[in-house]
Design a protein around this motif. Structure first.
Motif, short mmCIF file in Angstrom:
data_model
loop_
_atom_site.label_atom_id
_atom_site.label_comp_id
_atom_site.label_asym_id
_atom_site.label_seq_id
_atom_site.Cartn_x
_atom_site.Cartn_y
_atom_site.Cartn_z
N LEU A 134 3.30 -4.89 5.84
CA LEU A 134 1.86 -5.16 5.74
C LEU A 134 1.51 -5.29 4.26
O LEU A 134 1.89 -4.44 3.45
N ASN A 135 0.81 -6.36 3.91
CA ASN A 135 0.44 -6.61 2.52
C ASN A 135 -1.03 -6.24 2.31
O ASN A 135 -1.92 -6.87 2.86
N PHE A 136 -1.25 -5.21 1.52
CA PHE A 136 -2.61 -4.74 1.26
C PHE A 136 -3.25 -5.55 0.14
O PHE A 136 -2.69 -5.69 -0.94
N THR A 137 -4.45 -6.08 0.42
CA THR A 137 -5.28 -6.70 -0.61
C THR A 137 -6.72 -6.29 -0.34
O THR A 137 -7.10 -6.02 0.80
N PHE A 138 -7.52 -6.26 -1.38
CA PHE A 138 -8.92 -5.90 -1.20
C PHE A 138 -9.68 -7.02 -0.49
O PHE A 138 -10.67 -6.75 0.21
#
Length: 466
Positions: A306-310
């Motif tokens: 999972l790639n976290f970005t705001f």
């Protein structure tokens, strides 16, 4: 038919518990040396969904989650702070529950702490010494990997040489060992100032790996159904758990191993040195709701990175708000008697598709898509005034049932009556007159959380709904 990818076999397998209708489930919990970061909570939320879905399927679940409250970092930091281990970790254990509760995670049934289970660890180590799976060296005790021919069956790694540990939590075990691959079960104090326990084994403290074996078997038995944790724990932690548990009992330790994939931040590994390390509290302080964070963590199945970005989190915030607005519109809709057969079929179809997605190795992406598809169909029917009262009740009950697993809708707040609002405003004005500004602020915040905005004007207090 519920299926999981079992790390032990490397295959998707039908889940069949040891005892009909009952599940023993152990989740490798946190090391409480600091506040939990967003990667920790990806695993926590995944474990929560696993627990919830097992209950959805009708199983009686015994969920055990350990807390590691003694290890090298905790000892070093507690000594730097001039605190005992218990006093140092107390703040982080309390924060763990606050954060987990905020994210909508159900609390485990049993939460053993390592420091409270030293006798169980000592007894297990004594068994391993008696069966020649362990040996003493310079006051410490090690597991003899050569005594367990199946070592490596979980991680599928070829242990032809000295393999360094993959987990950030594994210590280096810099002691005298027969084989560089052997790992510490019991550690002699490195100095007189280092905390430890006086036991039949001699003074010292447990190695990290023995903790989980002793605690899981105490509460779930020598063989149990599911052991879950982050993918970084496959080797060496879980590999070592298998070796020492099966070495001591001669029985299979765990039947299904489930591992949750990594979370990346902007495509990179999260680390303080990169400046991309975020605790749950860091993100919440930026104004993102726990519900949006939970939704984001569920948006990709547990077995995929999972790639976290705001930006993605901001999208999750809007999505959750949209879903809750949908539920509110449905709940408040004026409906006539009867049932719309097409919407009844849509409800049955949604429940079936939801269960099919979750049965397929807990595919939360499919489960969420089912909810969105249902919302679009029902919104269209609402606009055309095609929703009947029986449909409304059936659909609201369906959302409640789905949310017992996903927990993204949360409790629906009842619309406040004008008289209730005015009563609270009057109480606030009285509190201000008494100069009890703390209570006055509490009332303002309570009303704001319920969608009521107050405006203090020269003509008095005015209110409006968001």
């Amino acid at each position: 038919m519920l299926r999981f990818r079992n790390t032990l076999s490397g295959r998707i397998e039908e889940f069949r518990p040891m005892r009909e209708g009952e599940v023993g489930f152990y989740y490798c919990g946190p090391t409480v040396w600091d506040y939990g970061h967003i990667g920790n909570f990806r695993s926590s939320v995944a474990a929560d969904v696993l627990r919830r879905y097992l209950k959805f399927k009708g199983f009686k679940v015994t969920h055990v989650m350990n807390i590691t409250d003694v290890e090298d970092r905790i000892i070093a930091k507690s000594q730097q702070a001039g605190l005992s281990i218990d006093d140092y970790t107390a703040k982080y254990i309390e924060a763990l529950w606050e954060d987990s509760d905020a994210l909508g995670c159900e609390r485990p049934d049993i939460v053993p702490r390592a420091t409270r289970h030293i006798p169980e660890m000592v007894a297990l180590i004594e068994k391993l010494l008696d069966t020649n799976h362990a040996y003493r060296s310079d006051g410490s005790i090690y597991y003899r990997i050569a005594s367990f021919p199946e070592y490596g069956k979980l991680s599928k790694i070829n242990f032809a040489g000295n393999i360094a540990g993959a987990s950030e939590r594994v210590d280096t075990d810099k002691y005298e060992k027969e084989d560089a691959r052997d790992f510490a079960l019991w550690k002699e104090p490195a100095s007189p100032a280092e905390p430890g326990w006086k036991t039949e084994l001699g003074p010292g403290r447990p190695g990290w790996h023995i903790e989980c074996s002793a605690m899981s078997m105490k509460y779930l038995g020598e063989t149990f159904d599911i052991h879950a944790g982050g993918i970084d724990l496959v080797f060496p932690h879980h590999e070592n758990e298998i070796a020492q548990s099966e070495g001591a009992t001669g029985k299979q330790f765990v039947r299904y191993w489930i591992h949750f994939e990594h979370l990346k931040v902007e495509g990179e590994t999260m680390s303080k040195s990169r400046g991309n390390y975020y605790t749950f509290r860091d993100i919440a302080a930026k104004g993102y709701s726990p519900a949006a964070i939970r939704y984001f963590l569920l948006s990709v199945p547990y077995n995929k990175q999972l790639n976290f970005t705001f930006d993605a989190l901001a999208g999750a915030e809007k999505t959750v708000a949209g879903l809750r607005d949908f539920r509110a519109r449905l709940s408040e809709a004026k409906t006539g008697p009867g049932m719309n057969d097409a919407l009844h079929e849509a409800s049955l179809r949604a429940l079936q598709q939801f269960e099919e997605g979750m049965d397929d190795d807990l595919n939360t992406s499919i489960a969420l898509a089912v909810v969105h598809n249902l919302a679009r169909e029902v919104n269209t029917a609402l606009a055309r005034k095609q929703v009947k009262e029986d449909n409304k009740q059936e659909l609201l009950a369906l959302l409640v049932r789905i949310d017992t697993v996903l927990n993204i809708f949360g409790d629906e707040q009842r619309e406040m009556l004008d008289s209730e609002i005015q009563s609270l405003i009057d109480e606030r004005q009285e509190a201000r007159r008494r100069r009890d500004f703390g209570r006055a602020d509490e009332i303002r915040d309570e009303l704001a959380n319920r969608g009521i905005i107050l405006e203090d004007t020269k003509d008095g207090v005015r209110w409006k709904r968001k």
